[in-house]
Scaffold this motif. Structure first.
Motif, PDB file in Angstrom:
ATOM      1  N   GLY A 192       0.762  -1.114   0.144  1.00 17.25           N
ATOM      2  CA  GLY A 192       0.176  -0.016  -0.268  1.00 17.25           C
ATOM      3  C   GLY A 192       0.637   1.232   0.004  1.00 17.25           C
ATOM      4  N   LEU A 193       0.317   2.401  -0.460  1.00 17.44           N
ATOM      5  CA  LEU A 193       1.031   3.568  -0.437  1.00 17.44           C
ATOM      6  C   LEU A 193       1.265   4.256   0.997  1.00 17.44           C
ATOM      7  CD1 LEU A 193       0.751   3.550  -3.404  1.00 17.44           C
ATOM      8  CD2 LEU A 193       0.063   5.907  -3.484  1.00 17.44           C
ATOM      9  N   MET A 194       0.568   4.024   1.637  1.00 17.84           N
ATOM     10  CA  MET A 194       0.593   4.707   3.070  1.00 17.84           C
ATOM     11  C   MET A 194       1.890   3.986   3.715  1.00 17.84           C
ATOM     12  SD  MET A 194      -2.201   5.412   6.033  1.00 17.84           S
ATOM     13  CE  MET A 194      -1.978   4.175   7.242  1.00 17.84           C
ATOM     14  N   ILE A 195       2.612   5.014   4.376  1.00 14.13           N
ATOM     15  CA  ILE A 195       4.165   4.361   5.148  1.00 14.13           C
ATOM     16  C   ILE A 195       3.395   3.658   6.113  1.00 14.13           C
ATOM     17  CG2 ILE A 195       4.105   6.348   6.934  1.00 14.13           C
ATOM     18  CD1 ILE A 195       6.938   6.557   5.716  1.00 14.13           C
ATOM     19  N   ARG A 196       4.391   2.488   6.420  1.00 13.79           N
ATOM     20  CA  ARG A 196       3.971   1.591   7.372  1.00 13.79           C
ATOM     21  C   ARG A 196       5.038   2.009   8.594  1.00 13.79           C
ATOM     22  NH1 ARG A 196       1.433  -3.542   5.957  1.00 13.79           N
ATOM     23  NH2 ARG A 196       0.196  -3.220   4.165  1.00 13.79           N
ATOM     24  N   GLU A 197       4.626   2.214   9.576  1.00 11.05           N
ATOM     25  CA  GLU A 197       5.297   2.506  10.821  1.00 11.05           C
ATOM     26  C   GLU A 197       6.118   1.083  11.348  1.00 11.05           C
ATOM     27  OE1 GLU A 197       5.669   5.654  11.593  1.00 11.05           O
ATOM     28  OE2 GLU A 197       4.066   6.490  10.771  1.00 11.05           O
ATOM     29  N   GLU A 198       5.534  -0.040  11.146  1.00 11.91           N
ATOM     30  CA  GLU A 198       6.140  -1.273  11.670  1.00 11.91           C
ATOM     31  C   GLU A 198       7.462  -1.719  10.887  1.00 11.91           C
ATOM     32  OE1 GLU A 198       3.012  -1.450  10.158  1.00 11.91           O
ATOM     33  OE2 GLU A 198       3.026  -3.368   9.078  1.00 11.91           O
TER      34      GLU A 198
ATOM     35  N   VAL B 188      -7.723  -0.153  -0.903  1.00 13.13           N
ATOM     36  CA  VAL B 188      -6.942  -1.033  -1.200  1.00 13.13           C
ATOM     37  C   VAL B 188      -5.301  -0.544  -1.388  1.00 13.13           C
ATOM     38  CG1 VAL B 188      -6.537  -2.945  -2.821  1.00 13.13           C
ATOM     39  CG2 VAL B 188      -8.955  -2.534  -1.934  1.00 13.13           C
ATOM     40  N   LEU B 189      -5.310   0.313  -2.485  1.00 14.43           N
ATOM     41  CA  LEU B 189      -4.179   1.111  -2.924  1.00 14.43           C
ATOM     42  C   LEU B 189      -3.466   1.962  -1.702  1.00 14.43           C
ATOM     43  CD1 LEU B 189      -5.368   2.515  -6.216  1.00 14.43           C
ATOM     44  CD2 LEU B 189      -4.501   0.084  -5.764  1.00 14.43           C
ATOM     45  N   ARG B 190      -4.353   2.334  -1.112  1.00 14.31           N
ATOM     46  CA  ARG B 190      -3.762   3.140   0.186  1.00 14.31           C
ATOM     47  C   ARG B 190      -3.086   2.214   1.364  1.00 14.31           C
ATOM     48  NH1 ARG B 190      -7.003   7.671   3.594  1.00 14.31           N
ATOM     49  NH2 ARG B 190      -4.982   8.388   4.840  1.00 14.31           N
ATOM     50  N   TYR B 191      -3.842   1.101   1.779  1.00  8.82           N
ATOM     51  CA  TYR B 191      -3.100   0.332   2.809  1.00  8.82           C
ATOM     52  C   TYR B 191      -2.411  -0.708   2.353  1.00  8.82           C
ATOM     53  CZ  TYR B 191      -6.414   3.513   5.451  1.00  8.82           C
ATOM     54  OH  TYR B 191      -6.953   4.540   5.911  1.00  8.82           O
ATOM     55  N   GLY B 192      -2.823  -1.355   1.169  1.00  6.17           N
ATOM     56  CA  GLY B 192      -2.225  -2.534   0.746  1.00  6.17           C
ATOM     57  C   GLY B 192      -2.861  -3.693   1.388  1.00  6.17           C
ATOM     58  N   LEU B 193      -2.569  -4.782   0.628  1.00  4.45           N
ATOM     59  CA  LEU B 193      -3.335  -6.051   1.129  1.00  4.45           C
ATOM     60  C   LEU B 193      -2.511  -6.425   2.444  1.00  4.45           C
ATOM     61  CD1 LEU B 193      -4.836  -6.288  -1.305  1.00  4.45           C
ATOM     62  CD2 LEU B 193      -4.298  -8.366  -1.618  1.00  4.45           C
ATOM     63  N   MET B 194      -1.418  -6.560   2.583  1.00  2.00           N
ATOM     64  CA  MET B 194      -0.733  -7.173   3.753  1.00  2.00           C
ATOM     65  C   MET B 194      -1.263  -6.360   5.065  1.00  2.00           C
ATOM     66  SD  MET B 194       3.210  -7.591   4.401  1.00  2.00           S
ATOM     67  CE  MET B 194       3.616  -6.254   5.645  1.00  2.00           C
ATOM     68  N   ILE B 195      -1.783  -7.157   5.959  1.00  2.00           N
ATOM     69  CA  ILE B 195      -2.228  -6.674   7.393  1.00  2.00           C
ATOM     70  C   ILE B 195      -1.243  -5.527   8.080  1.00  2.00           C
ATOM     71  CG2 ILE B 195      -1.212  -8.399   8.807  1.00  2.00           C
ATOM     72  CD1 ILE B 195      -4.233  -8.761   9.670  1.00  2.00           C
ATOM     73  N   ARG B 196      -1.639  -4.636   8.434  1.00 10.27           N
ATOM     74  CA  ARG B 196      -1.132  -3.704   9.416  1.00 10.27           C
ATOM     75  C   ARG B 196      -1.300  -3.845  10.719  1.00 10.27           C
ATOM     76  NH1 ARG B 196       0.381   1.272   6.216  1.00 10.27           N
ATOM     77  NH2 ARG B 196       0.022   0.863   4.156  1.00 10.27           N
ATOM     78  N   GLU B 197      -0.102  -4.011  11.271  1.00  2.49           N
ATOM     79  CA  GLU B 197      -0.021  -4.502  12.707  1.00  2.49           C
ATOM     80  C   GLU B 197      -0.435  -2.794  13.450  1.00  2.49           C
ATOM     81  OE1 GLU B 197       0.316  -7.304  13.583  1.00  2.49           O
ATOM     82  OE2 GLU B 197       1.221  -8.153  11.995  1.00  2.49           O
ATOM     83  N   GLU B 198       0.166  -1.929  13.102  1.00  2.00           N
ATOM     84  CA  GLU B 198      -0.120  -0.761  13.687  1.00  2.00           C
ATOM     85  C   GLU B 198      -1.440  -0.248  13.656  1.00  2.00           C
ATOM     86  OE1 GLU B 198       1.347  -0.631  10.476  1.00  2.00           O
ATOM     87  OE2 GLU B 198       0.744   1.323   9.579  1.00  2.00           O
ATOM     88  N   LEU B 199      -2.330  -0.928  12.927  1.00  2.00           N
ATOM     89  CA  LEU B 199      -3.754  -0.350  12.913  1.00  2.00           C
ATOM     90  C   LEU B 199      -4.584  -1.133  13.962  1.00  2.00           C
ATOM     91  CD1 LEU B 199      -4.275   0.524   9.240  1.00  2.00           C
ATOM     92  CD2 LEU B 199      -3.895   2.176  11.062  1.00  2.00           C
ATOM     93  N   ASP B 200      -4.010  -2.267  14.257  1.00  2.00           N
ATOM     94  CA  ASP B 200      -4.767  -3.323  15.073  1.00  2.00           C
ATOM     95  C   ASP B 200      -4.845  -3.200  16.571  1.00  2.00           C
ATOM     96  OD1 ASP B 200      -5.597  -4.245  12.796  1.00  2.00           O
ATOM     97  OD2 ASP B 200      -4.332  -5.952  12.518  1.00  2.00           O
TER      98      ASP B 200
END
Lengths: 200, 200
Positions: A192-198, B188-200
């Motif tokens: 995804g485009l948004m930066i990933r802190e993790e 979908v494009l912003r967050y990407g498919l891979m799960i985001r730990e920082e949002l959970d």
DNA sequence: CCCCAATATGACCACCCAGTCACATGATGC
DNA sequence: GCATCATGTGACTGGGTGGTCATATTGGGG
């Protein structure tokens, strides 16, 4: 469906007809493809074509089926090997890419079919679209349950994105060696485009 | 470019011609659109059309310009208001959607133009694509420097993805009654498919 | 009022199309 | 060799296309 006479033809003649039709339907969308050109390209009489097929549409759908049949032989390999979600996805695109490389004409046929606007093809298109959507979404749901895919995304939207990208990707780089760019594109979709802190 | 005689026409007559052409080019891609139908639809003689335009292509490109001119009035609003990257992106597609709602025929004209395969249009298409690529990448680079966009992604790949998805998305605008779908796609494009730990 | 240039016209041209059909050719069994 | 049936044929039909051109109409300036 072709008439039985078509399947009684000698393999060489049948292939010649298929090949000429494939070339025409690869160059032109259904409406603009010319039956006259097909028959003159493979050296048979116009009337003979109507011994083998009901009409232009019948021939077209037969050729489209041929193309998708061959493509399925490729992409099914991706689902055969049991690995993780993202690897399967990458393999799926890789196989589509290999298909396009090995059978560029068949690939063009499927592309022309997919973004065809002809009224007579609407029902066929809708059928194909929903089949693909269903298969993809089943696959996606598994990955969501497995905890590797973000559950907040709309599966329909994910399918839409992957399909759109896959189509253009194979279209654009069908003839070049571009494994790196390929992976970079899949990374865009994955992270995804948004930066990933993790990850920082 | 239309001949001067076209602009000497009374506004009503000019609009009638434009309207008839828009309707025909909305229904059909360039190659399949019929000049004969256009002239009979707006009640002028076939020969008159050739007093106004060099040929079919001249008329077509004029109509395409009309459509894109109107569309630009919409999407430019997205870049006018100063907000963050993702909001601008969303606004861009929202404006495209509004354009499609308000001018469905012009919208169809742009769609047909974009996935046209006619040889004569190839150069025009390439021009449009490279302009878009340049604009998008400048916009993206800003966002990377601003720290909101993942700097590990290849900007070229990002454009590729957005272009592919945006194209298909806008294609769908006509028939989808749901104005929410495009937001889900952007997610979908912003967050990407891979799960985001920082949002959970 | 008349003249002349600008504009309007639609029959016409050459070409292309999908689909048809009366007829020719081939093969098979007798 | 004959009769029968399946297959092959291409001229033809009716309809479409973009584009042309000789002719008709128009409208303004002298």
């Amino acid at each position: 469906m072709p008439k039985s006479t078509f399947f009684n033809l000698s393999p060489e003649k049948r292939c010649a007809i298929e090949q000429a039709a494939i070339e025409e339907f690869a160059r032109n969308p259904y409406e603009q493809a010319s039956l006259s050109k097909i028959v003159s390209a493979c050296g048979i009489a116009k009337g003979s074509m109507y011994q083998y097929f009901d009409d232009k549409l019948d021939l077209y759908l037969y050729i489209v089926d041929l193309a998708y049949g061959k493509k399925r032989q490729f992409v099914n390999k991706a689902f055969a090997l049991e690995t993780d979600f993202f690897s399967t996805l990458e393999e799926y695109y890789r196989q589509s890419y290999l298909f396009a490389q090995e059978y560029p004409l068949l690939h063009q046929v499927t592309n022309n079919f997919w973004d065809s606007r002809a009224d007579v093809l609407h029902s066929e298109l809708a059928k194909g679209r929903s089949t693909r959507a269903r298969d993809f979404q089943r696959f996606l749901t598994e990955a969501v349950h497995g905890g590797v895919v973000n559950p907040n995304l709309n599966p329909e939207a994910v399918f839409f994105v992957y399909h759109a990208v896959g189509k253009d990707l194979i279209d654009q780089f069908g003839c070049e060696e571009n494994g790196k760019f390929f992976k970079e594109i899949l990374d865009v979709l994955r992270y995804g485009l948004m930066i990933r802190e993790e990850l920082d």
